[in-house]
Design a protein around this motif. Structure first.
Motif, mmCIF file in Angstrom:
data_model
loop_
_atom_site.group_PDB
_atom_site.id
_atom_site.type_symbol
_atom_site.label_atom_id
_atom_site.label_comp_id
_atom_site.label_asym_id
_atom_site.label_seq_id
_atom_site.Cartn_x
_atom_site.Cartn_y
_atom_site.Cartn_z
ATOM 1 N N TRP A 194 1.053 -1.460 -11.187
ATOM 2 C CA TRP A 194 2.132 -2.291 -10.658
ATOM 3 C C TRP A 194 2.279 -3.632 -11.379
ATOM 4 C CZ3 TRP A 194 -0.798 -6.299 -9.130
ATOM 5 C CH2 TRP A 194 -2.061 -6.039 -8.604
ATOM 6 N N LYS A 282 -4.914 -4.511 0.790
ATOM 7 C CA LYS A 282 -5.199 -3.288 0.042
ATOM 8 C C LYS A 282 -4.980 -3.561 -1.435
ATOM 9 C CE LYS A 282 -3.874 0.251 3.459
ATOM 10 N NZ LYS A 282 -2.936 1.379 3.725
ATOM 11 N N SER A 286 -2.672 1.851 -7.974
ATOM 12 C CA SER A 286 -1.308 2.281 -7.673
ATOM 13 C C SER A 286 -0.743 1.664 -6.396
ATOM 14 C CB SER A 286 -1.251 3.811 -7.562
ATOM 15 O OG SER A 286 -2.119 4.272 -6.547
ATOM 16 N N GLU A 287 -1.482 0.776 -5.762
ATOM 17 C CA GLU A 287 -1.015 0.206 -4.501
ATOM 18 C C GLU A 287 -1.505 -1.229 -4.340
ATOM 19 O OE1 GLU A 287 -0.686 1.696 0.133
ATOM 20 O OE2 GLU A 287 -2.544 2.105 -0.959
ATOM 21 N N GLU A 289 -1.165 -4.256 -1.168
ATOM 22 C CA GLU A 289 -0.641 -4.636 0.139
ATOM 23 C C GLU A 289 -1.014 -6.077 0.453
ATOM 24 O OE1 GLU A 289 -0.436 -1.980 3.850
ATOM 25 O OE2 GLU A 289 -2.147 -3.306 4.268
ATOM 26 N N THR A 304 3.831 -3.713 1.510
ATOM 27 C CA THR A 304 3.070 -2.701 0.769
ATOM 28 C C THR A 304 3.867 -2.184 -0.425
ATOM 29 O OG1 THR A 304 2.069 -2.009 2.862
ATOM 30 C CG2 THR A 304 1.760 -0.560 0.968
ATOM 31 N N THR A 306 3.876 0.601 -3.387
ATOM 32 C CA THR A 306 3.278 1.887 -3.755
ATOM 33 C C THR A 306 3.986 2.435 -4.985
ATOM 34 O OG1 THR A 306 2.820 2.327 -1.420
ATOM 35 C CG2 THR A 306 2.653 4.188 -2.944
ATOM 36 N N PHE A 314 8.360 1.455 -8.121
ATOM 37 C CA PHE A 314 7.518 1.434 -6.933
ATOM 38 C C PHE A 314 8.390 1.184 -5.704
ATOM 39 C CE2 PHE A 314 6.963 -3.113 -8.291
ATOM 40 C CZ PHE A 314 7.492 -3.743 -7.175
ATOM 41 N N ARG A 316 8.666 -0.697 -2.098
ATOM 42 C CA ARG A 316 8.153 -1.849 -1.353
ATOM 43 C C ARG A 316 8.527 -1.658 0.111
ATOM 44 N NH1 ARG A 316 10.083 -8.182 -1.949
ATOM 45 N NH2 ARG A 316 8.454 -9.098 -0.638
#
Length: 336
Positions: A194, A282, A286-287, A289, A304, A306, A314, A316
């Protein structure tokens, strides 16, 4: 002992690496492969002028005793990077803290590079001073009893300044250069997917209006924000993630990766006043948060990100109580 010219250098805030051991009667500095320093990227070494080396982490309060105004506390920032060629094993930068006169607040001190890493020694280190109190048990004797020529004792003053006990924590790298130091060499392990520059795809994104309305933002500002073309700029360094939202102006959040809270002003245009706080809840390749808690019972917001399977977009997902909004961002292609 410390040679006179080296001692003068230390008091001037310009220590040589060789003289660091002289400041710490307990020992030599830990090596990068020391089993007690498994995660170097979150570890700092504090070298007080008259006490043993202390190992700590970012945001952790550390207490040192200072004998006089010229006392300097040296802080070493450590890295996991095997690419760092450092004067001190495992350290990529050093900062000299003069805390004797500092009131409880935040302050920034210049960094000095010890390793060949991008952004390793530019900018400043932001430090939070939690307390600065008079030392009840002087850390060094203010009076020294020495035998005179007639074998009697004479009392000689050694310092006119009372000792201070200062508690501080190392908070973040302060300045644009550190926030942009995102080279894969600096980050321990692969760069998250990201990281990059991302543009909002309005054609497959929901309106952000319900979230803004729940935050107390007035209708005109909500309408203008929803029409704007949003760009998200995501960056990461060994200790923090930087999220910059670019609309008409840039709004930047600089958040520790270790999950600790950082304070920021409440959103502009909302009905709230004061400060809210944010943390990473988090974090993976790939993520990402982010959790924001608002003051005075105004609830929280969970944001979040992803990654899509194509690696070029991605989702949101912003959740605030029963309200949820999904937005899609696509990677901005770099121009050659």
């Amino acid at each position: 002992g410390v040679a006179k010219n080296e001692e003068d250098s230390l008091l001037a805030g310009e220590p040589t690496v060789a003289s660091l051991a002289a400041l710490t009667p307990s020992s030599k500095l830990p090596a990068a492969d020391d089993p007690g320093l498994e995660d170097l990227s979150s570890t700092i070494l504090v070298l007080p002028p008259e006490e043993p080396v202390q190992k700590g982490t970012w945001h952790e309060p550390i207490t040192v005793c200072l004998a006089h105004e010229q006392s300097v506390v040296h802080v070493l920032l450590l890295t996991n990077s095997k690419h760092a060629q450092s004067e001190v094993s495992g350290a990529y930068a050093m900062c000299d803290l003069r805390l004797y006169k500092c009131e409880p607040s935040t302050a920034s001190f210049p960094l000095r590079a010890l390793a060949s890493l991008p952004g390793a020694g530019s900018g400043k280190l932001r430090v939070k001073i939690h307390s600065n109190e008079l030392e009840s048990s002087p850390l060094r004797r203010l009076w020294s009893w020495l035998p005179s020529s007639n074998n009697q004792c004479a009392c000689l003053p050694m310092s006119a300044s009372p000792g201070r006990r200062v508690t501080f924590s190392v908070e973040l790298l302060d300045g644009e250069e550190e926030k942009k130091a995102i080279s894969p060499v600096v980050v321990s392990g692969p760069v998250p997917k990201w990281v990059g520059d991302w543009s909002l795809d309005k054609s497959c994104s929901q309106s952000y209006d319900p979230v803004l309305a729940d935050l107390g933002v007035n209708f005109m500002l909500r309408a203008a924000l929803d029409l704007a073309n949003s760009v998200l700029v995501m960056r990461v360094n060994p200790t923090h993630v930087t999220v910059t939202v670019q609309i008409w102006v840039s709004i930047e959040d600089y958040v520790p990766l270790d999950g600790s809270w950082v304070e920021k002003p409440v959103p502009r245009g909302s009905s709230m006043t004061g400060s809210c706080r944010m943390r990473v809840s988090k974090y993976s390749m790939s993520e990402l948060e982010l959790l924001t808690e608002f003051p005075d019972g105004h609830g929280e917001l969970r944001d979040t990100l992803t990654m899509g399977e194509d690696g070029n977009s991605f989702t949101r997902l912003v959740v605030r109580g029963p309200i949820s909004v999904k937005r899609v961002f696509r990677k901005i292609a770099k121009t050659p």
